[in-house]
Scaffold this active site. Sequence first.
Site, mmCIF file in Angstrom:
data_model
loop_
_atom_site.group_PDB
_atom_site.id
_atom_site.type_symbol
_atom_site.label_atom_id
_atom_site.label_comp_id
_atom_site.label_asym_id
_atom_site.label_seq_id
_atom_site.Cartn_x
_atom_site.Cartn_y
_atom_site.Cartn_z
ATOM 1 N N LYS A 246 -76.850 18.313 -49.763
ATOM 2 C CA LYS A 246 -75.406 18.329 -49.510
ATOM 3 C C LYS A 246 -74.825 19.632 -50.079
ATOM 4 C CE LYS A 246 -71.575 15.085 -49.371
ATOM 5 N NZ LYS A 246 -71.183 13.687 -49.429
ATOM 6 N N GLU A 334 -68.169 -3.278 -48.551
ATOM 7 C CA GLU A 334 -66.883 -3.907 -48.852
ATOM 8 C C GLU A 334 -66.981 -5.434 -48.790
ATOM 9 O OE1 GLU A 334 -67.243 -1.297 -46.767
ATOM 10 O OE2 GLU A 334 -66.124 0.287 -47.801
ATOM 11 N N ARG A 362 -62.668 -4.140 -43.512
ATOM 12 C CA ARG A 362 -64.046 -4.572 -43.271
ATOM 13 C C ARG A 362 -64.324 -5.974 -43.821
ATOM 14 N NH1 ARG A 362 -68.181 -0.425 -42.471
ATOM 15 N NH2 ARG A 362 -67.388 0.337 -40.487
HETATM 16 C C1 LIG Z 1 -66.421 1.557 -44.552
HETATM 17 C C2 LIG Z 1 -66.259 2.814 -45.365
HETATM 18 N N1 LIG Z 1 -66.305 2.735 -46.709
HETATM 19 C C3 LIG Z 1 -66.168 3.851 -47.434
HETATM 20 C C4 LIG Z 1 -65.986 5.059 -46.833
HETATM 21 C C5 LIG Z 1 -65.736 6.289 -47.665
HETATM 22 N N2 LIG Z 1 -66.832 7.246 -47.505
HETATM 23 C C6 LIG Z 1 -66.738 8.281 -46.670
HETATM 24 S S1 LIG Z 1 -68.084 9.253 -46.672
HETATM 25 C C7 LIG Z 1 -68.816 8.267 -47.808
HETATM 26 C C8 LIG Z 1 -70.189 8.594 -48.291
HETATM 27 C C9 LIG Z 1 -71.130 8.749 -47.157
HETATM 28 O O1 LIG Z 1 -72.361 9.098 -47.679
HETATM 29 P P1 LIG Z 1 -73.560 9.374 -46.725
HETATM 30 O O2 LIG Z 1 -73.621 8.373 -45.651
HETATM 31 O O3 LIG Z 1 -74.774 9.512 -47.561
HETATM 32 O O4 LIG Z 1 -73.166 10.747 -46.037
HETATM 33 P P2 LIG Z 1 -73.061 12.202 -46.705
HETATM 34 O O5 LIG Z 1 -71.666 12.362 -47.177
HETATM 35 O O6 LIG Z 1 -74.038 12.284 -47.805
HETATM 36 O O7 LIG Z 1 -73.375 13.103 -45.581
HETATM 37 C C10 LIG Z 1 -67.999 7.206 -48.192
HETATM 38 C C11 LIG Z 1 -68.327 6.192 -49.185
HETATM 39 C C12 LIG Z 1 -65.929 5.091 -45.431
HETATM 40 N N3 LIG Z 1 -65.701 6.216 -44.761
HETATM 41 N N4 LIG Z 1 -66.083 3.965 -44.730
#
Ligand SMILES: Cc1ncc(C[n+]2csc(CCOP(=O)(O)OP(=O)(O)O)c2C)c(N)n1
Length: 590
Positions: A246, A334, A362
Amino acid sequence: MQNSLLKHINLPEDLRQLKAEDLPQVAKELREFIINVVATKEGHLGASLGVIELTIALHYSFNTPEDLLIWDVGHQAYGHKILTGRKDRFETNRQLNGISGFPKRSESDYDTFGVGHSSTSISAALGMAIASQLKGENKHHIAVIGDASIASGMAFEGLNHAGVTDANLLVILNDNAIGIDPSVGALKQYLTNVKKGTQKQDNIFEALNFNYSGPIDGHDLSLLISELERLKTVKGPKFLHVITTKGKGLKQAEADQVKYHAPGKFDAKTGELIAKSSTIEPPKYQDVFGETIVELARNNEKIIGITPAMPTGSSLKYMMEVFPNRAFDVGIAEQHAVTLAAGMATRGLIPFCNIYSTFLQRAYDQIIHDVALQNLPVVFCLDRAGLVGEDGATHHGVFDLAYLNCVPNLVIFAPRDAIALRNIMYTVQLGIDFPIAIRYPRGRGHLLEWKLPYKTIKIGKGECLKKGKDVAILSIGTMAKHVEDAITDLDASHYDMQFVKPLDETLLHEIFNTHKTIVTIEDGTIVGGFGSTILAFANTHRYKHHIEVLGIEDKFIEHGSVLQLQQLQQLDSTSIKKKVEQLLSILNNS
Ligand SMILES: Cc1ncc(C[n+]2csc(CCOP(=O)(O)OP(=O)(O)O)c2C)c(N)n1
Ligand SMILES: CC(=O)[C@@H](O)[C@H](O)COP(=O)(O)O
Ligand SMILES: [Mg+2]
């Protein structure tokens, strides 16, 4: 020459004209392009930098948009946007009337599915793949999902279904071992073991009938392309495990991946964050929550903190640092977070379940079935309630009052300021025999002095903040400050109702009996929210007053700054002032 290749690429078909050996240069230019724009315009950074090579390889190998590519969450899709016709508009990313920070169907044919909330990509891609089969279309369907997002229940549901189909589906796991905060859970441990290759273990994805390949280096363009070309020839559900970093390509973003997820403004050359002004500012509501829960937890060992994957955003991280055994980041889960809290509540604990208002959508059934129906004393702290700004339609927390209002047993409270947030947190941990939702917005309040001695708040009681004549304004939550600013020199009354449920009916009768016109104001949808409840109250008790319901109109609100959006919805103090002046003049002239 800087930008020498990217300037000729407007669409993936331009990219496909290039020789494979030119692609690393495209990757370099694309990274620079994103860094330069995000440095000044802000937005998500680390995730897009990490998938630059994957983005190029996907659009190079597949025939997008005929082949259907879905980005999970979509915060990593900036490279995709730039390569698919939006390079010239990328400067407007997330700004009012600009392009969205997330893939969006109405914006481009290349955005095959609207995203923002995580873990939807596998189900959506499978749905498209089954549709292609039924229509006799020969397409590839690709879902790119992160390691934190794949740990969510919904992603598993998609994998579970896909594994018993022969759909032409490729799931690409972009594994960078971090979400916004470090990824958590047993699946994360499993993925770490796979990467290290140290521990012999069954392959989970093969066990689910996927043709698994990887893990491969997600920054090696030629490896990515040759693997994607091979996978095009493999039938049925396929799973490619890709390892990336990242923030790749910006030293600081690689080193502090949490901060550079969405870093705000920074120096594009050095990567250093631009320091915020040194004047003392009122605290963010998040920090009021985070500091208060630690304080309360010191004296009340029943208090537990829960966050689904947002420890930094919600500031629950403070409690996780001080009480690691009593504060849980459960990952993007969630539904689990809510029922976990319900389970704890049955055993006498006091769970503070902190979820962004938009993400609590959710877990609606869990709120009703697992918490409210059993009248369990779970404390929901709904962060990011109201308009959130640049994240836009997928993220505004504007539905909570409406979707919670109809749930029996649930008390709904919205603090008007930091002191009220602190006091309600204090009050509920003294002991409640009902569930409660406490909703507060993203960002800073207006009080510098907020750590005052705790006071209990009477459940179901509103407060009169200003006594005036004829027009009564009933606000909920932090809209109180806008009202206060709007009516400083107007002769109108102002009541902070505090609770949407139960309503302070005694106070309402008093208000209706002493005023001619009622205005309700909320930073949530007007359909089914606070104003609707006041209309229903008036109807039940046969009050014939003119009632103005101010709030978010019945449509999805796009992105822009919170103030711009409030102005568009006429929820800023100037618009409120105008409205009250109008109402007063109508009364004066009647
Ligand atoms: C249902 C939901 N919960 C929480 C989030 C907040 N959120 C956005 S990106 C993220 C992390 C995503 O991590 P990953 O899938 O590993 O992707 P990366 O950012 O590492 O590319 C979170 C928790 C969201 N977008 N949707
Ligand atoms: C993509 C996503 O869902 C999160 O990164 C979200 O943008 C976080 O919002 P806050 O910045 O309000 O924490
Ligand atoms: Mg990740």
